[in-house]
Every structure is written in structure tokens, then in C-alpha cells.
Design a protein around this motif. Structure first.
Motif, PDB file in Angstrom:
ATOM      1  N   ILE A   1      10.250   5.686   6.778  1.00 23.79           N
ATOM      2  CA  ILE A   1       9.835   4.340   6.341  1.00 23.79           C
ATOM      3  C   ILE A   1       9.126   3.566   7.456  1.00 23.79           C
ATOM      4  N   PRO A   2       9.766   3.307   8.608  1.00 23.67           N
ATOM      5  CA  PRO A   2       9.011   2.579   9.656  1.00 23.67           C
ATOM      6  C   PRO A   2       7.899   3.440  10.240  1.00 23.67           C
TER       7      PRO A   2
ATOM      8  N   ASN B   1       5.708  -7.172  12.636  1.00 22.73           N
ATOM      9  CA  ASN B   1       4.844  -6.913  11.473  1.00 22.73           C
ATOM     10  C   ASN B   1       5.341  -5.712  10.662  1.00 22.73           C
ATOM     11  N   ILE B   2       5.884  -4.706  11.358  1.00 26.29           N
ATOM     12  CA  ILE B   2       6.384  -3.532  10.620  1.00 26.29           C
ATOM     13  C   ILE B   2       7.587  -3.955   9.757  1.00 26.29           C
ATOM     14  N   LEU B   3       8.459  -4.772  10.363  1.00 24.53           N
ATOM     15  CA  LEU B   3       9.664  -5.201   9.621  1.00 24.53           C
ATOM     16  C   LEU B   3       9.258  -6.000   8.384  1.00 24.53           C
TER      17      LEU B   3
ATOM     18  N   SER C   1      22.782   6.860   6.104  1.00 24.07           N
ATOM     19  CA  SER C   1      22.014   7.486   7.205  1.00 24.07           C
ATOM     20  C   SER C   1      20.558   6.998   7.165  1.00 24.07           C
ATOM     21  N   GLY C   2      20.022   6.817   5.974  1.00 24.11           N
ATOM     22  CA  GLY C   2      18.626   6.348   5.873  1.00 24.11           C
ATOM     23  C   GLY C   2      18.473   4.950   6.438  1.00 24.11           C
ATOM     24  N   VAL C   3      19.348   4.026   5.983  1.00 22.43           N
ATOM     25  CA  VAL C   3      19.250   2.638   6.463  1.00 22.43           C
ATOM     26  C   VAL C   3      19.499   2.583   7.970  1.00 22.43           C
ATOM     27  N   ALA C   4      20.461   3.379   8.440  1.00 22.01           N
ATOM     28  CA  ALA C   4      20.789   3.363   9.884  1.00 22.01           C
ATOM     29  C   ALA C   4      19.546   3.748  10.711  1.00 22.01           C
ATOM     30  N   VAL C   5      18.935   4.861  10.372  1.00 22.14           N
ATOM     31  CA  VAL C   5      17.807   5.349  11.185  1.00 22.14           C
ATOM     32  C   VAL C   5      16.618   4.398  11.061  1.00 22.14           C
ATOM     33  N   ALA C   6      16.404   3.859   9.858  1.00 24.29           N
ATOM     34  CA  ALA C   6      15.276   2.913   9.685  1.00 24.29           C
ATOM     35  C   ALA C   6      15.532   1.671  10.549  1.00 24.29           C
ATOM     36  N   ALA C   7      16.772   1.202  10.578  1.00 25.96           N
ATOM     37  CA  ALA C   7      17.096   0.005  11.372  1.00 25.96           C
ATOM     38  C   ALA C   7      16.949   0.308  12.863  1.00 25.96           C
ATOM     39  N   LEU C   8      17.373   1.483  13.281  1.00 27.37           N
ATOM     40  CA  LEU C   8      17.340   1.819  14.715  1.00 27.37           C
ATOM     41  C   LEU C   8      15.918   1.792  15.252  1.00 27.37           C
TER      42      LEU C   8
ATOM     43  N   LYS D   1      21.607   1.966  23.862  1.00 34.37           N
ATOM     44  CA  LYS D   1      22.710   2.649  23.126  1.00 34.37           C
ATOM     45  C   LYS D   1      22.238   3.014  21.718  1.00 34.37           C
ATOM     46  N   ALA D   2      21.488   2.067  21.125  1.00 35.61           N
ATOM     47  CA  ALA D   2      20.997   2.331  19.750  1.00 35.61           C
ATOM     48  C   ALA D   2      20.048   3.532  19.768  1.00 35.61           C
ATOM     49  N   GLN D   3      19.175   3.557  20.774  1.00 36.34           N
ATOM     50  CA  GLN D   3      18.205   4.662  20.823  1.00 36.34           C
ATOM     51  C   GLN D   3      18.923   5.988  21.107  1.00 36.34           C
TER      52      GLN D   3
END
Lengths: 202, 270, 284, 205
Positions: free
Chosen positions: A103-104, B22-24, D12-19, D26-28
Motif C-alpha cells: 500500500i505505501p 502526502n503518502i499518508l 499484519s497488513g495494517v502493522a507493516v503499512a503503519a511501520l 525500534k519500529a524499523q
């Protein structure tokens, strides 16, 4: 030397496909499927299973590795008919991760990067004509890709121009690619003539 | 002048990267378009979407295969799950397999990626049982061939020349091997329908196949085949986003011409 | 008009024989036609040429044997250029099958330019994972490559001391025939802002023009012709330039075939034959 | 039986998209750890795939089906190279490395070189001036082919410039619009999967 002979004979076996399907091609095909499957298994063993699972588990006593190991074994459970239900969990994880990456990732590289480039100010002078054409091409090809509007009226005309841009783009890409394909054949012929038959200089 | 290097703090502790606003916003906007259209689609029976020649041809292809008593070959692309084109290939096969099950002809799905193989095997079984013919499913019709590009092509080409499927369908992400598959298929006289998101391979499919789904049409295909309003709603959301993207470019250019380059900068920061 | 109809449907095998002759003859009797350098290849050459001596250059050779024809001579030319400029080459590959090729390219270039292992170049070899590797190099190179291809820990290699991410590298050169390039742009350049030069197969080159015009990549070497131009820029006669003669001949054969095909179509139309029903996509 | 896996896909999808938006180290680290886990799942899937390959060829041999001799070739090369590769490694100089250079590699590059032949036959078959679109495709391809080889500049000095223009303007415009459409289609497809609108990937046992 034997290696070169084997490679040369296999090369001729594959080229025989151009005449018609025959036992030589069929042999090369089946050998290739087996050899590549074996090679990939060995590579995964050496570059993933050992460094990412076995070593951290035995040497580093890193228990977090049990999670991917479990997910992997659940995938393997699919061998038995009733194992598919278990495998579904690791498929869900795998599909979820890559959907999340996409997605991103696509939003940045495929959408915003292209929009940013399309929105660049036009250079002055003659180059502006090209930029104008790129702009028109961009909008008309986009018009072609609208799904919820029929190709009629102004929108239809736009889509028609878009198809012309698409055809020129495909013609350019096709013509541009002939060279890449011919270079593959050149290197095979160089192998046969130079390394095998030694009739080429250098 | 090449920048000498780029300074980021040794250990980054920020909880949000401002450069990615912008991506968000893009993701949030697109998700909202999707949700709005899903709600709109709930009540409606029929949503208009323009016809796509390649998708109408799919039914003809399966019909022809059934008449001739020969199989349909489905090539789900040569990539793994990191390419979303592979997801499209999965969703298309799920709906296509239902038609194949109804018509009662045979289908062969040689797979490049082992994870895709496990997913497709489950999806085709599901398709067969959805049309009430679970026992018509032939175990092994979805099978792993090779995760090496050219070994896969060698095997599929050999299969095409020997088994002579009546219809070859290529859906998903393809690379340089696209023309080798499509031209071999053309030699056997099969009807060929292709669809790929890989722009570089579109010229070859357009030249060698009877019908070709261009880029985004691959992603729209599964919704077209399913005809469910919920699925078609996502296509309309894509149209809204395309219209917004085109408008953003026009606006950015117009504003830049007038001297305000804020919108252009905003699009570019990533 | 039977010869026209026969012409319209020439047996494929005659076309194949023509292409084979078009490749074999010029290789046996070279024509040495001139090579014109295009701006995108010159930009790639200049981006590397501008680097001061001693700069670290990460070269990722992400290709497998099936496309080595274009990318092998290109890799050799780029690496020879780096050695001539006394740049320190850190080489790797994201493809298991690219391991042997990458090493062969480096050894060939090192022999030609007298470069020494661990002083002028380090060969890291293959690591699976694509994005995982690229993100890893951005965060912690030693997390991805604790040792080089020959098993030597990076800390024991003189040129690798202090190098642990893109920040210590002056340039990333990605020579690839696949979507690896998209990921290098997305991660190495997009996320970690490393200066990036791309070399790829001719078919992919057209798709990276947008990235060149948006300055996401500094230069673009496309296909064997790009490799031949790079060979010309560093003044060497490699396989690329020898192949360009064969290219010219085969291209002319294909163009001639297309013209003959359309001529036959025109004649058969004039003779009232419809030239086959038009079904399907735009070219039918 | 589907609720659990759908939740896993969503989380898992939302987690990776948010990261993607969280540069915190730590997140990376978590992000690259999650991606690393998929490598392990892929490795096991490859084992599963190879077993299915083994099964289909073994069945052909046992039933003496047509072409079972060729299946024996696949089975034996699969076993030999897997065992040798695991035992002695796959790098340069190892037995599998040598086999690779003399069997896998030539087979791969020769299969690839067949493209030079089929691109000529495809061009001959497809480049026919049957319609306006087909004529545009044909003319552009011929100009591009002639313009890009050493003969091009000899015919007319402007030809290389024209080929560059064809790639810089019409090709760029069309490819950019297609890339934008593909981007939107991909994001839409990924979203459908994470939100559970598209579930075909979960299939049935």
C-alpha cells in the motif's frame, strides 16, 4: 572442457525447439526443471534456513525464531489433505505482510513519484511542446482507463487519442526491445563459436 | 554537485516521518473513496462499468475449450506475493475456475512461486465446491513447476506443444519471458488472452495474443468476472482516485504557472 | 496470387534461419560500425567519474545467466571504470544464480585494471530477501552481511572499516534485469536518499526514463548498446561493441520482414482477399 | 474457520503499512524482522512445492505414463543437486556450483536467447497495417528499430534524436498513466485483501 561440451550440447538441445518439439528438447527441459528445483532448495537451505532459523536457534538461543519456524511448518502441513486449514494461517500472515508493504510502497513509487514528475513546470521554448504532448498523452491515456464511464462523447474522443498514444508507446517499447533479445542470442552464439568451436578471435 | 552525505540522527526515535504526509493522506483518501463506494454499492443491484474485450473473450475461450474437449492453460505470472499483480492472478483464477467447473472442461495451472501454488490450489478447490462440484476438482491440476524463470518457461512451452490446450490465459506479473510463452502458444493455434501490470511486457502480449488486459485492467478483471456490486465499487473508487490525481496534476501545473509551487512541492516530498 | 498468400504466412522456421544467419555472419566477419554515445549513458559515466578517489561504491549485480549478455559486459565496463578512478567497490547480488556471474565480472575487471581483493574491492556475494537486504543495508550492513562471500568478517577487511550503511557510500550502482531496480529506487534512494545509477536491460530502460527525469536516478545505461557506449567512453573494445555489428544486421532483417509482410498484405487486399478476419486486440 | 486467518491478514497488513510511516529505529527493526519471517515461510513453501513436483513426476514413473523416462531425469537431477547442494554448498567451486555453470546457466541463457527468434516472427505476424492503431504501432517500431543501431545515424543524423523523442514523450506519457493506474489498482487490491473484501486467497482445504 567436458563442462563446455555439456553446455554446448544442452544449448543445441534447446535450439532444436525452434524446429519442433523433440526428445532432445524434452530431455533438456526435464533436466532443467529438476536441476533448478534442486539448486533453489539448496540455496534456501544455505541462505535462509541455516542463517535465519538453525543458527539463531541453536547458537543464539533466540526463541523469537520459533514464530517464523512455526509459520513455516504450518505451511508445510499442507502436504496432508487436512493440513490445509493449518496452512491457511501462514498464508494469511504472508499475504498480510506483502499487502501491507504494497500500500505505501505503490502509493509512493507508482503514484506520487509519477504525479510529482507529471506536475513539474514546463521548460521554456520548444521543449514546452514536448511537455504539452506528454501532458495530453498522460490525460488521454488516463481517460482510456476510466471504467465507470462509457467511451462516448468528449470522454470517448479522449480515450481514442489515448489509444493512439498507447500504440506509439508499445511500438517504441517493442522496437527498443529487439536489441536486448538479439544480444542474448549473440552471447550464446559467441559461446558456441568462441568457447566450444574456437573459431572466433579473442 | 553531489551531496557529500546525508545526516540522519544515529538512532531515529521519531514516531512519524513528516516527509511522508502526502503518502499518508493519499492512503487515507483512497481508503475513504473505497469505503464510500462500498456503502453506495450495498443497496444497488447493477453498477455500470465499460466492457473490456479481453474479459468477454474469456467465456468464449472456455466454451471453445469445452467444445473441443481440450484443456484451458492458466499461467498465473512469474512473481511472488511481493508483486500485487500476483494477487490479481489469484482473484481472477478463483472466478475463472468457477466457469471452468460449470462448463466441465479441464484446467491446468503451472505455478512459478510455491506460496502462490498453495494459495491457488485452495482457491480452485473453493471455486469447484462453490458451484457444487467439489469432486470434479482434479488434484494436481494446480502444480509447482520451478521458481527459476526459464526452467518454468521451458516446461510450460513443452506442455503447450504436447498437450495443445485450446486456450492459454496469462494473468499476473510477467517479465522478459512473456513473448516466449505467447509466441509458442500462438504456434499451437490456441486462443490467447493475457493481462499484466508490467508495462514493459504489454507490447509483446498486445502483438502475440488475441486479447490483452492493459495494466489496471488486470486489477479490474476479478471484479468484472465476479459482477458482485461490492467488488465493482472498488473499481469506481479507483476511478475517483484517477480523476483526483489528474485534477491534482492540472492544478499543480496551473498554480506553478502562476508562481505558487506549494502543491507541486507537496506532491514531490516522499 | 498464391505466392502472395504464401508470403503472408511464411513458415516461422525460415524467419528463424534468417535471424540465425544475421547473428553468425557478422561475428565471423566483424564490420566495426561506429558507436554514438547517448546522454543517459554519459550521465551515468559522469556521475561515477565525478567521485573522488577512495570513495566507496556499492555495486549490486542483480541478474542471472539468462540476461548476462547485456549486463555482463556492462558490469565489467563499470567496475573497470571504478578501479581506474581508484574507487573502492563493494559488490553484491540479490540473486542466487548471480553469485557466479558477479564474481566473474569483478575478477575479469580486477585482472584488467590490477585491482586487489579487500583493498580495492569486496565481494559480498548473494543474500536473499530483496527489500529486506536493501532496508538492512540502510540500517546495519553487518546485520545482513556479517561476512563477505569468502567468509571473512567485514571488520577484518581494511576497506570495510567504518562502512555500515548507505551513509558511508558515495554511490549505489544497480545493474539489474528485473524489478530489483524498482526496489533499489524505492528503498536505497527513496527511503535512504543514496545517490543511485542504474544499468538495466534495453527493454526495462524505457520505464526508468521517468525516474531519470525526476532525478531519482543520476544515470541510466540501457542494454547492450548502453554497454557498448560505456565501453567506448572508457576506451575498451569488449563483447558489447563486437555484438553491435550483429545487432545492426538482425534489425535490418526484421524491418525487411515487416515491410515484405505489409507489401504482401497490400497486394492481397488489392486482389480482393481480406487478408484474414480481424479478431481480438488492436493488432489483429 | 476463516475468522482467525482474516484477522491475521488484517493485523499484519495494517502493522507493516503503519511501520512505513514510523522511522523510529525500534519500529524499523520490527519491520525488517517481519519481512525476514516471510523469507522463512517462503523457504518452507519451496520445500512443499518441491515435494509436489516430486510427487507428480513419481506418479508418472510408477504408472509408466507416456514420457516417464523424462520424469526420471527430473527426479534424479532434483535429488542429486539438492543433496549435493546441502552437503557441499552452492557457491563457486562447489560441485553444485560447477553443475550450475555448465547446466543451469547455459540452459537459462539459451532459453532466453530464443526470444531473438520469436521477436522476429511476432513482428512479422503482428506488424500489419490493418487498422489505424496497428499502423501507428508498426511505424513507430520500425523507426525505433532502425534508429537504435549503428546503421541508424548513417541513414539520417536526426534518427537517434527521433527515437529518443519517441521514448521521452509518447512512451513516457503512456507509461506514466499506466503506472498511475497500476499503482491505484495495486493499492485497491491490497486494501481489499487487508479489509477482508477479497478472501479468495484463503481458499478451502
Amino acid at each position: 572442457m567436458i563442462g563446455t561440451w555439456i553446455a554446448a550440447i544442452l544449448t543445441l538441445c534447446v535450439f532444436s525447439f525452434l524446429y519442433k518439439d523433440n526428445p532432445f528438447y524434452r530431455f533438456a527441459e526435464h533436466l532443467f526443471v529438476g536441476a533448478s528445483a534442486g539448486y533453489l532448495l539448496a540455496v534456501q537451505w544455505e541462505s535462509v534456513l541455516i542463517p535465519n532459523v538453525w543458527t539463531p536457534l541453536t547458537k543464539g538461543h533466540d526463541l523469537v525464531v520459533l514464530i517464523p519456524l512455526a509459520l513455516g511448518l504450518m505451511m508445510l502441513a499442507r502436504i496432508w489433505e487436512k493440513g490445509a486449514g493449518i496452512a491457511r494461517w501462514s498464508i494469511a500472515f504472508y499475504v498480510g505482510i506483502y499487502s501491507g508493504v504494497a500500500i505505501p510502497g505503490y502509493m509512493q513509487a507508482q503514484i506520487f513519484a509519477q504525479l510529482a514528475d507529471a506536475a513539474k513546470p514546463w521548460p521554456a521554448g520548444w521543449a514546452a511542446v514536448s511537455s504539452a504532448l506528454v501532458f495530453i498523452g498522460f490525460l488521454t491515456v488516463l481517460a482510456y482507463f476510466f471504467f465507470s464511464l462509457p467511451h462516448r462523447g468528449v470522454h470517448g474522443a479522449g480515450a481514442r487519442v489515448g489509444i493512439y498514444f498507447l500504440m506509439v508507446a508499445f511500438g517504441a517499447s517493442f522496437g527498443y526491445t529487439v536489441m536486448a533479445r538479439v544480444s542474448l542470442l549473440i552471447s550464446r552464439v559467441q559461446f558456441l563459436l568462441r568457447d566450444w568451436l574456437h573459431v572466433l578471435p579473442g | 554537485m553531489l551531496r557529500s552525505g546525508f545526516v540522519t540522527p544515529a538512532l531515529d526515535t521519531r514516531w512519524f516521518d513528516p516527509a511522508r504526509w502526502n503518502i499518508l493522506i493519499g492512503v487515507i483518501l483512497f481508503t475513504s473513496f473505497l469505503v464510500i463506494n462500498l456503502l453506495r454499492a450495498r443497496g444497488r443491484k447493477e453498477l455500470y462499468v465499460r466492457p473490456i474485450a479481453g474479459l468477454k473473450a474469456l467465456d468464449e475461450a472456455i466454451g471453445r475449450a469445452t467444445e473441443m474437449g481440450r484443456s484451458v492453460l492458466y499461467v498465473p505470472g512469474l512473481s511472488d506475493m511481493s508483486e500485487v499483480g500476483t494477487f490479481a492472478a489469484i482473484t481472477i483464477l478463483y472466478r475463472l475456475a468457477q466457469r471452468v467447473a460449470e462448463m466441465g472442461c479441464d484446467i491446468d495451472v503451472p505455478c512459478y512461486d510455491p506460496v502462490v501454488m498453495t494459495v491457488l490450489d485452495g482457491a480452485v478447490r473453493e471455486a469447484y465446491s462453490k458451484v457444487g462440484k467439489p469432486d470434479a476438482f482434479r488434484p494436481g491440476c494446480v502444480h509447482y513447476v520451478s521458481a527459476q524463470q526459464m526452467a518454468y518457461v521451458a516446461a510450460v512451452n513443452g506442455f503447450m506443444l504436447r498437450e495443445r490446450p485450446a486456450a492459454n490465459i496469462y494473468m499476473g506479473s510477467f517479465y522478459a519471458e512473456s513473448l516466449l510463452l505467447a509466441e509458442t502458444g500462438a504456434m499451437t493455434g490456441a486462443i490467447q488472452i493475457a493481462g499484466t501490470d508490467k508495462v514493459t511486457q504489454l507490447p509483446f502480449f498486445v502483438c502475440a495474443c488475441d486479447y490483452t488486459l492493459l495494466g489496471e485492467e488486470l486489477y479490474a478483471a476479478s471484479a468484472y468476472l465476479g459482477r458482485e456490486p461490492v467488488q465493482l465499487a472498488t473499481i469506481i473508487a479507483q476511478d475517483w482516485a484517477k480523476a483526483l490525481a489528474a485534477a491534482a496534476v492540472v492544478a499543480a501545473l496551473a498554480l506553478a504557472a502562476l508562481g505558487h509551487t506549494a502543491l507541486m512541492q507537496w506532491l514531490g516530498v516522499a | 496470387m498464391t505466392w502472395v498468400r504464401r508470403l503472408l504466412a511464411i513458415d516461422r522456421r525460415i524467419i528463424f534461419l534468417l535471424v540465425a544467419a544475421g547473428v553468425i555472419l557478422p561475428l565471423l566477419h566483424p564490420l566495426n560500425l561506429p558507436v554514438t554515445v547517448t546522454p543517459r549513458v554519459k550521465a551515468a559515466y559522469e556521475a561515477i567519474d565525478a567521485l573522488p578517489a577512495g570513495s566507496k561504491v556499492l555495486i549490486s549485480m542483480d541478474f542471472e545467466p539468462d540476461i548476462m549478455a547485456e549486463l555482463m559486459p556492462m558490469s565489467v565496463a563499470v567496475i573497470r571504470h571504478c578501479f581506474r578512478k581508484h574507487l573502492q567497490v563493494i559488490a553484491m547480488t540479490l540473486y542466487p544464480a548471480g553469485t557466479g556471474l558477479g564474481e566473474r565480472a569483478i575478477l575479469q575487471a580486477a585482472k584488467a585494471e590490477g585491482a586487489v581483493k579487500n583493498k580495492d574491492y569486496t565481494w559480498l556475494g548473494y543474500k536473499s530477501g530483496f527489500q529486506v537486504v536493501m532496508i538492512g543495508i540502510g540500517e546495519n550492513l553487518r546485520g545482513i552481511y556479517p561476512v563477505d562471500f569468502y567468509g571473512t568478517p567485514l571488520d577484518n577487511i581494511p576497506m570495510m572499516r567504518g562502512v555500515n550503511s548507505y551513509r558511508q557510500m558515495a554511490m549505489v550502482v544497480n545493474l539489474s534485469g528485473s524489478s530489483a531496480t524498482d526496489y533499489w529506487i524505492q528503498f536505497a534512494q527513496g527511503r535512504y536518499h543514496a545517490p543511485l545509477v542504474v544499468g538495466c536491460t534495453a527493454v526495462m530502460a524505457t520505464d526508468y526514463y521517468p525516474y531519470l527525469s525526476s532525478r531519482q536516478i543520476l544515470g541510466l545505461i540501457g542494454g547492450m548498446k548502453g554497454a557498448a557506449e560505456y565501453e567506448a567512453l572508457i576506451g575498451t573494445i569488449g563483447d558489447a561493441r563486437r555484438g553491435m555489428d550483429a545487432q545492426s544486421l538482425v534489425h535490418l532483417i526484421v524491418v525487411a520482414l515487416v515491410i515484405v509482410g505489409n507489401g504482401a498484405l497490400f497486394l492481397s487486399k488489392r486482389a480482393g482477399d481480406s487478408g484474414g478476419a480481424a479478431t481480438g486486440s488492436m493488432t489483429r | 474457520m476463516r475468522r482467525g486467518p482474516l484477522l491475521v491478514t488484517f493485523l499484519s497488513g495494517v502493522a507493516v503499512a503503519a511501520l512505513y510511516f514510523i522511522p523510529h529505529h525500534k519500529a524499523q527493526a520490527l519491520n525488517s524482522k517481519l519481512l525476514e519471517w516471510t523469507l522463512v515461510v517462503y523457504a518452507f513453501a519451496l520445500i512443499l512445492g518441491s515435494l509436489s513436483l516430486w510427487g507428480s513426476h513419481m506418479k508418472k514413473v510408477q504408472n509408466r505414463a507416456e514420457g516417464w523416462g523424462f520424469s526420471l531425469v527430473t527426479l534424479s537431477s532434483l535429488v542429486v543437486i539438492t543433496v549435493l547442494g546441502i552437503w557441499k554448498g552452492v557457491g563457486e567451486g562447489t560441485p553444485v556450483g560447477i553443475i550450475y555453470d555448465n547446466i543451469n546457466s547455459p540452459l537459462a541463457s539459451t532459453m532466453f536467447s530464443l526470444l531473438a527468434f520469436v521477436i522476429a516472427s511476432a513482428a512479422f505476424r503482428a506488424f500489419r497495417a490493418r487498422s489505424v492503431e496497428a499502423t501507428l504501432l508498426l511505424i513507430t517500431a520500425i523507426v525505433m528499430m532502425v534508429g537504435r543501431v549503428s546503421i541508424g545515424p548513417l541513414i539520417s543524423p536526426h534518427l537517434p534524436g527521433i527515437t529518443e523523442w519517441l521514448l521521452d514523450v509518447p512512451n513516457l506519457a503512456a507509461k506514466r498513466a499506466i503506472a498511475l493506474g497500476v499503482g491505484l489498482g495495486a493499492v485497491s487490491t491490497a486494501l481489499k485483501i487487508i479489509l477482508g473484501i477479497e478472501q479468495s486467497y484463503l481458499g478451502r482445504s
